[in-house]
Design a protein around this motif. Structure first.
Motif, PDB file in Angstrom:
ATOM      1  N   UNK A 175       4.847   6.796  45.962  1.00  0.00           N
ATOM      2  CA  UNK A 175       3.550   7.408  45.587  1.00  0.00           C
ATOM      3  C   UNK A 175       2.569   6.246  45.783  1.00  0.00           C
ATOM      4  N   UNK A 176       1.515   6.517  46.361  1.00  0.00           N
ATOM      5  CA  UNK A 176       0.518   5.677  46.384  1.00  0.00           C
ATOM      6  C   UNK A 176      -0.235   5.198  45.233  1.00  0.00           C
ATOM      7  N   UNK A 177      -0.560   6.012  44.247  1.00  0.00           N
ATOM      8  CA  UNK A 177      -1.202   5.644  43.164  1.00  0.00           C
ATOM      9  C   UNK A 177      -0.453   4.817  42.299  1.00  0.00           C
ATOM     10  N   UNK A 178       1.042   5.201  42.136  1.00  0.00           N
ATOM     11  CA  UNK A 178       1.966   4.356  41.389  1.00  0.00           C
ATOM     12  C   UNK A 178       2.051   3.209  42.024  1.00  0.00           C
ATOM     13  N   UNK A 179       2.183   3.085  43.406  1.00  0.00           N
ATOM     14  CA  UNK A 179       2.333   1.782  44.056  1.00  0.00           C
ATOM     15  C   UNK A 179       1.115   0.725  43.603  1.00  0.00           C
ATOM     16  N   UNK A 180      -0.015   1.317  43.599  1.00  0.00           N
ATOM     17  CA  UNK A 180      -1.126   0.477  43.474  1.00  0.00           C
ATOM     18  C   UNK A 180      -1.162  -0.106  41.895  1.00  0.00           C
ATOM     19  N   UNK A 181      -0.602   0.841  40.773  1.00  0.00           N
ATOM     20  CA  UNK A 181      -0.572   0.462  39.549  1.00  0.00           C
ATOM     21  C   UNK A 181       0.681  -0.738  39.450  1.00  0.00           C
ATOM     22  N   UNK A 182       1.687  -0.345  40.307  1.00  0.00           N
ATOM     23  CA  UNK A 182       2.665  -1.578  40.323  1.00  0.00           C
ATOM     24  C   UNK A 182       2.258  -2.755  40.988  1.00  0.00           C
ATOM     25  N   UNK A 204       5.117  -1.401  32.171  1.00  0.00           N
ATOM     26  CA  UNK A 204       6.074  -1.634  33.246  1.00  0.00           C
ATOM     27  C   UNK A 204       7.353  -0.593  33.284  1.00  0.00           C
ATOM     28  N   UNK A 205       7.749  -0.034  32.217  1.00  0.00           N
ATOM     29  CA  UNK A 205       8.801   0.879  32.071  1.00  0.00           C
ATOM     30  C   UNK A 205       8.250   2.221  32.731  1.00  0.00           C
ATOM     31  N   UNK A 206       6.812   2.600  32.130  1.00  0.00           N
ATOM     32  CA  UNK A 206       6.136   3.862  32.582  1.00  0.00           C
ATOM     33  C   UNK A 206       6.068   3.777  34.050  1.00  0.00           C
ATOM     34  N   UNK A 207       5.588   2.877  34.557  1.00  0.00           N
ATOM     35  CA  UNK A 207       5.542   2.695  36.072  1.00  0.00           C
ATOM     36  C   UNK A 207       6.977   2.862  36.739  1.00  0.00           C
ATOM     37  N   UNK A 208       7.859   2.239  36.231  1.00  0.00           N
ATOM     38  CA  UNK A 208       9.285   2.355  36.848  1.00  0.00           C
ATOM     39  C   UNK A 208       9.719   3.845  36.740  1.00  0.00           C
ATOM     40  N   UNK A 209       9.461   4.530  35.416  1.00  0.00           N
ATOM     41  CA  UNK A 209       9.690   5.975  35.624  1.00  0.00           C
ATOM     42  C   UNK A 209       8.998   6.834  36.298  1.00  0.00           C
ATOM     43  N   UNK A 210       7.677   6.402  36.730  1.00  0.00           N
ATOM     44  CA  UNK A 210       6.807   7.495  37.336  1.00  0.00           C
ATOM     45  C   UNK A 210       7.250   7.189  38.990  1.00  0.00           C
ATOM     46  N   UNK A 211       7.792   5.775  39.103  1.00  0.00           N
ATOM     47  CA  UNK A 211       8.142   5.635  40.736  1.00  0.00           C
ATOM     48  C   UNK A 211       9.550   6.300  40.676  1.00  0.00           C
TER      49      UNK A 211
END
Length: 184
Positions: free
Chosen positions: A18-25, A168-175
């Motif tokens: 996901x592009x938005x999650x990738x930017x956040x990551x 970081x965990x939220x980003x991993x869950x979203x990813x």
């Protein structure tokens, strides 16, 4: 699995689909690298402070009353601030025996459930850390030593580090949730 010198350097965390999650990551990965660099310096400074304390106390008979709190505070900061970086590489201790015997789809679900449970715990820990920080700030709490530094300093580092770990965990869950399924 080996963790020795013969292994190649770890690659960065995978880029989310996901592009938005990738930017956040990507932002979080940059922040984690900066924090790890600062943490490495803090570890060296801690070693220097403790060495200085021992040398001055035993060779010159000059005690220091500030080195314990300074060292402990820096170690608290290093521990909590670097936790998000370690999580981004999935470097925290885990039992991987199941990953080798489970089918990939079940293993993805297992990892997602572990991340959700870990995230819930870390969010709760983060919230409680911010309340400790607030109480120490408002009440002017200090340590009980003669140096008496304010307790809001380690509580702020603990709260900020746990917040980064939670993010970081939220980003991993979203990813994981937004990942495109690939043919195995």
């Amino acid at each position: 699995m080996s963790h020795g010198f013969e292994m190649e350097a770890p690659k960065g965390p995978p880029v989310p689909d996901n592009a938005h999650v990738a930017v956040l990551a990507k932002i979080l990965a940059w922040l984690n690298k900066v924090i790890v660099s600062i943490s490495m310096f803090a570890m060296l400074l801690t070693a220097f402070i403790l060495t200085y304390s021992v040398v001055t106390r035993y060779l010159f008979k000059v005690p220091t009353d500030w080195q314990d709190e300074a060292s402990v505070f820096m170690l608290i900061g290093v521990t909590f601030f670097s936790a998000a970086y370690v999580q981004s590489h999935r470097g925290h201790i885990g039992i991987e025996v199941l990953s080798s015997i489970l089918p990939p789809s079940i293993n993805r679900l297992r990892l997602l459930m572990v991340d959700i449970i870990s995230g819930a715990f870390c969010l709760f820990f983060s919230w409680k850390s911010w309340t400790l920080f607030h109480e120490a700030w408002v009440d002017g709490q200090t340590t009980s030593s003669t140096f008496a530094p304010p307790l809001w300093i380690p509580y702020a580092m603990m709260a900020a580090g746990m917040t980064l770990l939670s993010l970081q965990i939220v980003v991993q869950v979203l990813a994981a949730i937004t990942a495109k399924r690939r043919a195995a």
